[in-house]
Design a protein around this motif. Structure first.
Motif, PDB file in Angstrom:
ATOM      1  N   ALA A 113       0.803  -1.224   0.000  1.00  0.00           N
ATOM      2  CA  ALA A 113       0.000   0.000   0.000  1.00  0.00           C
ATOM      3  C   ALA A 113       0.836   1.275   0.000  1.00  0.00           C
ATOM      4  O   ALA A 113       0.307   2.357  -0.237  1.00  0.00           O
ATOM      5  N   ILE A 114       2.127   1.167   0.241  1.00  0.00           N
ATOM      6  CA  ILE A 114       2.987   2.345   0.244  1.00  0.00           C
ATOM      7  C   ILE A 114       3.756   2.477  -1.069  1.00  0.00           C
ATOM      8  O   ILE A 114       3.745   3.511  -1.718  1.00  0.00           O
ATOM      9  N   ALA A 115       4.424   1.402  -1.484  1.00  0.00           N
ATOM     10  CA  ALA A 115       5.272   1.478  -2.675  1.00  0.00           C
ATOM     11  C   ALA A 115       4.483   1.425  -3.976  1.00  0.00           C
ATOM     12  O   ALA A 115       4.961   1.880  -5.011  1.00  0.00           O
ATOM     13  N   VAL A 116       3.284   0.839  -3.926  1.00  0.00           N
ATOM     14  CA  VAL A 116       2.437   0.746  -5.119  1.00  0.00           C
ATOM     15  C   VAL A 116       1.243   1.672  -4.914  1.00  0.00           C
ATOM     16  O   VAL A 116       0.443   1.491  -4.002  1.00  0.00           O
ATOM     17  N   ASP A 117       1.125   2.668  -5.764  1.00  0.00           N
ATOM     18  CA  ASP A 117       0.101   3.695  -5.555  1.00  0.00           C
ATOM     19  C   ASP A 117      -1.317   3.152  -5.631  1.00  0.00           C
ATOM     20  O   ASP A 117      -2.203   3.602  -4.907  1.00  0.00           O
ATOM     21  N   ASP A 118      -1.552   2.194  -6.501  1.00  0.00           N
ATOM     22  CA  ASP A 118      -2.913   1.695  -6.692  1.00  0.00           C
ATOM     23  C   ASP A 118      -2.870   0.194  -6.949  1.00  0.00           C
ATOM     24  O   ASP A 118      -2.763  -0.260  -8.089  1.00  0.00           O
ATOM     25  N   VAL A 119      -2.906  -0.586  -5.869  1.00  0.00           N
ATOM     26  CA  VAL A 119      -2.862  -2.045  -5.995  1.00  0.00           C
ATOM     27  C   VAL A 119      -4.150  -2.531  -6.660  1.00  0.00           C
ATOM     28  O   VAL A 119      -5.248  -2.185  -6.232  1.00  0.00           O
ATOM     29  N   GLN A 120      -3.998  -3.328  -7.721  1.00  0.00           N
ATOM     30  CA  GLN A 120      -5.148  -3.788  -8.494  1.00  0.00           C
ATOM     31  C   GLN A 120      -5.213  -5.314  -8.515  1.00  0.00           C
ATOM     32  O   GLN A 120      -4.196  -5.981  -8.749  1.00  0.00           O
ATOM     33  N   GLU A 121      -6.405  -5.860  -8.288  1.00  0.00           N
ATOM     34  CA  GLU A 121      -6.567  -7.307  -8.330  1.00  0.00           C
ATOM     35  C   GLU A 121      -6.207  -7.856  -9.708  1.00  0.00           C
ATOM     36  O   GLU A 121      -5.592  -8.925  -9.832  1.00  0.00           O
ATOM     37  N   SER A 122      -6.584  -7.147 -10.759  1.00  0.00           N
ATOM     38  CA  SER A 122      -6.301  -7.623 -12.116  1.00  0.00           C
ATOM     39  C   SER A 122      -4.796  -7.750 -12.353  1.00  0.00           C
ATOM     40  O   SER A 122      -4.331  -8.711 -12.984  1.00  0.00           O
ATOM     41  N   LYS A 123      -4.016  -6.780 -11.840  1.00  0.00           N
ATOM     42  CA  LYS A 123      -2.561  -6.832 -11.990  1.00  0.00           C
ATOM     43  C   LYS A 123      -1.983  -7.990 -11.190  1.00  0.00           C
ATOM     44  O   LYS A 123      -1.077  -8.695 -11.672  1.00  0.00           O
ATOM     45  N   LEU A 124      -2.498  -8.211  -9.982  1.00  0.00           N
ATOM     46  CA  LEU A 124      -2.025  -9.325  -9.172  1.00  0.00           C
ATOM     47  C   LEU A 124      -2.268 -10.655  -9.885  1.00  0.00           C
ATOM     48  O   LEU A 124      -1.378 -11.508  -9.962  1.00  0.00           O
ATOM     49  N   ARG A 125      -3.459 -10.820 -10.432  1.00  0.00           N
ATOM     50  CA  ARG A 125      -3.772 -12.073 -11.130  1.00  0.00           C
ATOM     51  C   ARG A 125      -2.898 -12.243 -12.376  1.00  0.00           C
ATOM     52  O   ARG A 125      -2.491 -13.364 -12.716  1.00  0.00           O
ATOM     53  N   GLU A 126      -2.587 -11.143 -13.023  1.00  0.00           N
ATOM     54  CA  GLU A 126      -1.678 -11.191 -14.173  1.00  0.00           C
ATOM     55  C   GLU A 126      -0.296 -11.677 -13.743  1.00  0.00           C
ATOM     56  O   GLU A 126       0.326 -12.516 -14.422  1.00  0.00           O
ATOM     57  N   LEU A 127       0.185 -11.163 -12.619  1.00  0.00           N
ATOM     58  CA  LEU A 127       1.486 -11.576 -12.112  1.00  0.00           C
ATOM     59  C   LEU A 127       1.485 -13.040 -11.681  1.00  0.00           C
ATOM     60  O   LEU A 127       2.455 -13.776 -11.930  1.00  0.00           O
ATOM     61  N   LEU A 128       0.411 -13.470 -11.023  1.00  0.00           N
ATOM     62  CA  LEU A 128       0.311 -14.863 -10.593  1.00  0.00           C
ATOM     63  C   LEU A 128       0.325 -15.811 -11.791  1.00  0.00           C
ATOM     64  O   LEU A 128       0.969 -16.870 -11.765  1.00  0.00           O
ATOM     65  N   ALA A 129      -0.379 -15.429 -12.851  1.00  0.00           N
ATOM     66  CA  ALA A 129      -0.450 -16.270 -14.045  1.00  0.00           C
ATOM     67  C   ALA A 129       0.909 -16.402 -14.729  1.00  0.00           C
ATOM     68  O   ALA A 129       1.180 -17.401 -15.408  1.00  0.00           O
ATOM     69  N   ALA A 130       1.764 -15.401 -14.517  1.00  0.00           N
ATOM     70  CA  ALA A 130       3.075 -15.385 -15.174  1.00  0.00           C
ATOM     71  C   ALA A 130       4.198 -15.819 -14.238  1.00  0.00           C
ATOM     72  O   ALA A 130       5.378 -15.628 -14.553  1.00  0.00           O
ATOM     73  N   ARG A 131       3.876 -16.432 -13.107  1.00  0.00           N
ATOM     74  CA  ARG A 131       4.913 -16.698 -12.098  1.00  0.00           C
ATOM     75  C   ARG A 131       6.024 -17.602 -12.640  1.00  0.00           C
ATOM     76  O   ARG A 131       7.183 -17.508 -12.215  1.00  0.00           O
ATOM     77  N   LYS A 132       5.729 -18.502 -13.595  1.00  0.00           N
ATOM     78  CA  LYS A 132       6.766 -19.395 -14.116  1.00  0.00           C
ATOM     79  C   LYS A 132       7.848 -18.642 -14.878  1.00  0.00           C
ATOM     80  O   LYS A 132       8.944 -19.162 -15.089  1.00  0.00           O
ATOM     81  N   ASN A 133       7.543 -17.422 -15.272  1.00  0.00           N
ATOM     82  CA  ASN A 133       8.517 -16.618 -16.012  1.00  0.00           C
ATOM     83  C   ASN A 133       9.478 -15.862 -15.097  1.00  0.00           C
ATOM     84  O   ASN A 133      10.408 -15.212 -15.571  1.00  0.00           O
ATOM     85  N   ILE A 134       9.230 -15.936 -13.798  1.00  0.00           N
ATOM     86  CA  ILE A 134      10.082 -15.209 -12.848  1.00  0.00           C
ATOM     87  C   ILE A 134      11.440 -15.884 -12.750  1.00  0.00           C
ATOM     88  O   ILE A 134      11.539 -17.091 -12.490  1.00  0.00           O
ATOM     89  N   GLY A 135      12.477 -15.114 -12.969  1.00  0.00           N
ATOM     90  CA  GLY A 135      13.836 -15.638 -12.846  1.00  0.00           C
ATOM     91  C   GLY A 135      14.557 -15.032 -11.663  1.00  0.00           C
ATOM     92  O   GLY A 135      14.351 -13.864 -11.316  1.00  0.00           O
ATOM     93  N   PHE A 136      15.380 -15.830 -11.022  1.00  0.00           N
ATOM     94  CA  PHE A 136      16.201 -15.378  -9.903  1.00  0.00           C
ATOM     95  C   PHE A 136      17.672 -15.643 -10.231  1.00  0.00           C
ATOM     96  O   PHE A 136      17.986 -16.434 -11.126  1.00  0.00           O
ATOM     97  N   ASN A 137      18.543 -15.032  -9.477  1.00  0.00           N
ATOM     98  CA  ASN A 137      19.963 -15.356  -9.561  1.00  0.00           C
ATOM     99  C   ASN A 137      20.130 -16.843  -9.214  1.00  0.00           C
ATOM    100  O   ASN A 137      19.913 -17.241  -8.066  1.00  0.00           O
ATOM    101  N   PRO A 138      20.499 -17.688 -10.189  1.00  0.00           N
ATOM    102  CA  PRO A 138      20.536 -19.135  -9.929  1.00  0.00           C
ATOM    103  C   PRO A 138      21.533 -19.535  -8.852  1.00  0.00           C
ATOM    104  O   PRO A 138      21.297 -20.510  -8.122  1.00  0.00           O
ATOM    105  N   GLU A 139      22.629 -18.796  -8.728  1.00  0.00           N
ATOM    106  CA  GLU A 139      23.613 -19.125  -7.706  1.00  0.00           C
ATOM    107  C   GLU A 139      23.043 -18.924  -6.314  1.00  0.00           C
ATOM    108  O   GLU A 139      23.270 -19.750  -5.413  1.00  0.00           O
ATOM    109  N   GLU A 140      22.275 -17.836  -6.128  1.00  0.00           N
ATOM    110  CA  GLU A 140      21.701 -17.598  -4.801  1.00  0.00           C
ATOM    111  C   GLU A 140      20.582 -18.586  -4.492  1.00  0.00           C
ATOM    112  O   GLU A 140      20.387 -18.966  -3.336  1.00  0.00           O
ATOM    113  N   VAL A 141      19.851 -19.001  -5.504  1.00  0.00           N
ATOM    114  CA  VAL A 141      18.822 -20.025  -5.282  1.00  0.00           C
ATOM    115  C   VAL A 141      19.476 -21.311  -4.785  1.00  0.00           C
ATOM    116  O   VAL A 141      18.996 -21.950  -3.838  1.00  0.00           O
TER     117      VAL A 141
END
Length: 294
Positions: A113-141
């Motif tokens: 609620a502070i860093a994101v001016d307008d949290v939207q359910e539609s945006k959250l669902r979009e991010l959840l649907a794309a979670r497999k595309n999230i990449g991390f630093n493989p060494e730290e994982v």
């Protein structure tokens, strides 16, 4: 980590917005702004989450801050609880359940609620649907995977309500992957912003998964120097910590403990310092960070 001017200015803008809101007593606005100006100076000695906490404590003397953030907490807790079986089963069935759990958990860091001016359910669902595309630093994982395999005690430090539901799903699977691992979940000590408290954790059933540990402070982060007793002992004696969100990074940075920070780079300061695009997912280990955010 001491706040820089950009962070303090951002906190001040947010606080002024709460003071100018219609629910704030009109005859007390100038008084509150004068007090706010004094708090701004604390940024020279405090982290940004601590400065924001002091601002909110002052504002809370004039109006209820729970009115500002209560709705977003309950709405997103309910939305994500409705996905519990679907998401937990998907994590379990993934070829790499640890990575899948991390992907879902970091996606929830959008609900801020502070860093994101307008949290939207539609945006959250979009991010959840794309979670497999999230990449991390493989060494730290892999470092995290190895640390968890040898650890006896894990402290998982949550950030926002709503997000905490996805953390619950992740920790549920972590317990299955590492059955001998003692896991504690640290929450905020008091209501602050839309951050998760003990009440939030119990409402979503997190206490049925792991021990809930309030940190004893009203700061939207984990300021070890303000903590004492049982919660501080947990933080300092755990073999591994996973800390969600920018506020936990800002308050734990420099602690030297084995913390893996998981967050989305939402603020300009984080984007600039890490040299990434907005909302880039990050995994950063406290002991292997070769730069200091000032």
């Amino acid at each position: 980590m001491k706040a820089n001017k950009v962070c303090v200015d951002c906190c001040e803008v947010k606080a002024i917005g709460y003071i100018e809101d219609a629910a704030f007593p009109e005859d007390k606005r100038e008084e509150a702004k004068e007090r706010l100006a004094e708090i701004v100076g604390l940024g020279e000695t405090m982290s940004a989450p601590e400065v924001m906490a002091e601002m909110l404590q002052m504002i809370g003397e004039y109006r209820s801050t729970e009115e500002l953030f209560g709705d977003i907490k309950s709405v997103y807790n309910d939305i994500l609880l409705s996905l519990e079986k679907e998401v937990t089963d998907e994590i379990r069935q993934d070829e790499d359940p640890l990575l899948a759990g991390m992907q879902y958990a970091i996606t929830g860091n959008y609900i801020d609620a502070i860093a994101v001016d307008d949290v939207q359910e539609s945006k959250l669902r979009e991010l959840l649907a794309a979670r497999k595309n999230i990449g991390f630093n493989p060494e730290e994982v892999e470092n995290l995977r190895n640390d968890l395999a040898s650890a006896k005690k894990l402290l998982y430090i949550v950030d926002n309500a709503g997000e905490v539901v996805l953390d619950k799903f992740f920790v549920t699977v972590l317990k299955e992957l590492y059955p001998e691992l003692q896991i504690g979940v640290m929450v905020r000590g008091e209501f602050v912003l839309n951050d998760a408290t003990e009440e939030d954790a119990k409402l979503i059933g997190f206490d049925q998964v792991a021990e809930i540990i309030p940190n004893g402070t009203y700061v939207p982060g984990t300021p070890l120097e303000r903590m004492c007793g049982y919660p501080k002992e947990w933080a300092e004696t755990s073999d591994v910590c996973i800390a969600k969100g920018q506020g936990n990074f800002e308050t734990l940075r420099g602690s030297g403990i084995n913390v893996y920070y998981l967050f989305l780079c939402k603020c300009h300061m984080f984007v600039d310092k890490f040299k990434v695009e907005p909302f880039t997912p990050m995994i950063v280990n406290e002991r292997r960070t070769d730069f200091i955010l000032k």
